[in-house]
Write a protein that holds these residues in place. Structure first.
Motif, mmCIF file in Angstrom:
data_model
loop_
_atom_site.group_PDB
_atom_site.id
_atom_site.type_symbol
_atom_site.label_atom_id
_atom_site.label_comp_id
_atom_site.label_asym_id
_atom_site.label_seq_id
_atom_site.Cartn_x
_atom_site.Cartn_y
_atom_site.Cartn_z
ATOM 1 N N SER A 1 0.824 -1.219 0.000
ATOM 2 C CA SER A 1 0.000 0.000 0.000
ATOM 3 C C SER A 1 0.854 1.264 0.000
ATOM 4 O O SER A 1 0.599 2.202 -0.765
ATOM 5 C CB SER A 1 -0.925 0.021 1.227
ATOM 6 O OG SER A 1 -1.859 -1.030 1.146
ATOM 7 N N SER B 1 -2.516 4.679 -1.923
ATOM 8 C CA SER B 1 -2.210 3.452 -1.174
ATOM 9 C C SER B 1 -2.891 2.229 -1.783
ATOM 10 O O SER B 1 -2.827 1.148 -1.204
ATOM 11 C CB SER B 1 -2.678 3.598 0.281
ATOM 12 O OG SER B 1 -2.001 4.636 0.910
ATOM 13 N N PHE B 2 -3.535 2.398 -2.920
ATOM 14 C CA PHE B 2 -4.376 1.297 -3.409
ATOM 15 C C PHE B 2 -3.947 0.761 -4.776
ATOM 16 O O PHE B 2 -4.594 -0.121 -5.312
ATOM 17 C CB PHE B 2 -5.848 1.741 -3.394
ATOM 18 C CG PHE B 2 -6.255 2.123 -1.999
ATOM 19 C CD1 PHE B 2 -6.520 1.149 -1.058
ATOM 20 C CD2 PHE B 2 -6.278 3.448 -1.597
ATOM 21 C CE1 PHE B 2 -6.830 1.473 0.252
ATOM 22 C CE2 PHE B 2 -6.589 3.790 -0.285
ATOM 23 C CZ PHE B 2 -6.863 2.803 0.643
#
Ligand code: F6P
Length: 555
Positions: A365, A509-510
């Protein structure tokens, strides 16, 4: 709705103040605890069933207030609200981030692009639960009518680490007579060892892959399919291949067309959605093997646990919001006190795969060097997470945490009630265990001074070696017992603190573009590995030499 540009955190007032506080920072946990006898209680917070004691962290009111200001200036809570409401905060993949929708209770509404996603989540969950009940009761059997006793989950990364970790963590809840096994690695040893003593007639295979394109998973699935058909033949079973595969192989994926291409009937597949990241997917259909092994009721409790933490994160005021506080402390250590790594030390053998699970969650992430608008970061991101259960770690690497030169913030996790209430004579074994948990954070925080070492009559030449500097930060997380709900709460806690760090750093973060290059190169190198001389010649001298070594030593 488009997402605002990320804020450069270094340009905020709070960042500058934190830098100047860090310059002159002289933590003294001994002093702080003696000046404030209530520090333990005033720095402890409840989040669902978790009691989180932050008091042994290197933080005071002034630092906390600047960290909260940093969260405000970097828009963390507004970003949190964007996540919960389904805005496309996964900017580089143009996707919503809605793992929290997977654990919303039935009846809640969440509109994404005009569609309420909650009913679809519960529809799929009921299909999974219905299937799980039938496997558990023996209403669904293998092709020869025998009950399933082994579930083999084939997946990797998020399609493996979550199911393995939860299966291990909740072992006492697994139905007697049922076992899960996991194949993830493309190292042939992994599949080889798992299938070596399996009975094909009682084995159900769950091929789990969000994309259904992952080389490791599809290769393993083909290997296991061939083994299965051959082993059935060896058992002198008469069967039709299509029927046997359809009774023994199911799939979990967001790409049902690819499931069909692979040869699994989409009717035997459970789906989820592109707004669930792989490392956030254990609470989706990716948990099908768990729903079977633990049972629908326990799986529902697991989901309810996640939801408890989601509500805490979404609704609790900032100064008591545990994922927010833990995420901000991690930023403090990473960006202002130069910590590189973060240890997670569960005092629970059942959580022995939790650190590995967290490695994907946190490092895939937040291991990024550009913000979500593509601008480079000028500060560290993504701590390196690692750990092992205590007390084993105590006899291995704790030396470095106690007396080494590095600052390693550590999370200690423990449960009040044991699964096995063993006694060693008069002594309660769990109490011996937890005494270690309590002792370690105390030793880290308060250390042992040179005067204390001398007062024990230690020979002067080894006094220095026996001093413990103290002021080594730790967070203690406790809960009554390791139940499905508590585990869900714990996972969601780490999901959200990872989110907080990513939001402060302004990164996406994805996404996980960093795993792509290696995958592409592995495919490109295959001809050279197989002996294509021209392909080998084109390689750099190191890669060429390694492949040549392999080819000349392969038996
Ligand atoms: O579930 P899939 O699509 O097979 O992907 C497995 C894993 O591979 C990754 O994409 C990284 O290579 C992870 O993010 C993911 O969890």
């Amino acid at each position: 709705m488009s997402i605002p540009q990320p804020v450069d955190p270094t340009a905020t007032d709070a960042w500058k103040k934190l830098e100047s506080l860090a310059d002159t920072f002289q933590p003294n946990l001994r002093q702080w605890f003696s000046d404030d006898p209530d520090r333990g209680a005033s720095w402890s917070f409840d989040a669902g069933d978790l009691m989180v004691d932050l008091s042994k962290n290197l933080v005071n009111e002034q630092i906390l207030s600047e960290l909260l200001a940093l969260a405000e200036e970097t828009d963390v809570l507004a970003h949190r609200d964007r996540m919960f409401s389904g805005d496309r905060i996964n900017v580089t993949e143009d996707r919503a981030v809605l793992h929290t929708a997977l654990r919303r209770p039935e009846g809640e509404r969440l509109l994404v692009d005009g569609t309420d996603v909650v009913p679809a989540v519960h529809e799929e969950l009921s299909r999974i639960f219905d299937f799980a009940r039938k496997i558990r009761s023996g209403a669904i059997t293998g092709v020869t009518g025998r009950r399933f006793t082994t579930i083999v989950n084939i997946g990797i990364g998020g399609s493996d680490l979550g199911p393995v970790m939860v299966y291990e963590a909740l072992h006492p809840y697994v139905l007697e007579g049922l076992e899960c096994r996991f194949i993830s690695n493309i190292d042939p040893t992994d599949a080889g060892e798992v299938i070596s003593d399996l009975d094909p007639e009682t084995t159900l295979v769950v091929v789990t892959s969000k994309t259904f394109t992952t080389l490791e998973t599809l290769t393993n699935a083909r290997i296991v399919r061939s083994w299965f058909l051959e082993a059935l033949r060896e058992n002198s079973v008469s069967f039709s291949e299509a029927e046997a595969i359809s009774q023994h192989f199911i799939a979990v994926s967001t790409a049902l067309d690819k499931v069909a291409e692979f040869g699994i009937d989409p009717a035997n597949a459970f789906g989820f959605w592109d707004w669930v990241g792989g490392r956030y997917s254990v609470d989706s259909a990716v948990g099908t093997s768990l729903a079977i092994a633990l049972g629908p009721e326990n799986f529902a409790q697991f989901l309810a646990g996640f939801n408890t933490m989601d509500r805490h994160f979404a609704q609790t005021p900032a100064e008591k919001n545990v994922p927010l506080l833990m995420g901000l402390l991690n930023v403090w250590y990473t960006n202002f006190l130069d910590a590189d790594t973060h240890a997670v030390l569960p005092y629970a053998q059942y959580l022995h795969r939790f650190p590995a699970y967290l490695q994907q969650l946190t490092m895939e992430s937040n291991g990024k060097s550009v913000r979500w608008d593509g601008s480079p970061v000028t500060y560290d991101t993504g701590e390196i997470f690692w750990g092992e259960p205590g007390t084993n770690g105590q006899h291995a690497f704790y030396q470095l945490i106690h007396q080494g030169t590095r600052l390693i913030p550590a999370d200690f996790i423990a449960f009040a009630s044991p699964q096995f209430p063993f006694k060693d004579g008069e002594a309660d074994m769990h109490e011996l265990f937890l005494s270690n948990f309590f002792a370690q954070t105390k030793a880290l925080a308060f250390g042992k001074t040179i005067e204390e070492v001398r007062a024990e009559g230690t020979a002067e030449e080894i006094v220095a070696a026996r001093v413990f500097p103290g002021n080594r930060p730790s967070t203690s997380i406790m809960a009554p017992a390791l139940t499905p709900s508590v585990l869900g709460q714990l996972i969601a806690l780490y999901e959200h603190l990872t989110f907080v760090q990513g939001a402060v750093w302004g990164i996406d973060s994805f996404d996980q573009w960093g795993v792509e290059l290696g995958k592409v190169l592995a495919r490109e190198l295959m001809p050279a590995v197989e002996g294509d001389y021209k392909a080998l010649e084109q390689q750099d001298s190191s890669t060429r030499q390694l492949i040549e070594y392999y080819r000349s030593h392969r038996q």
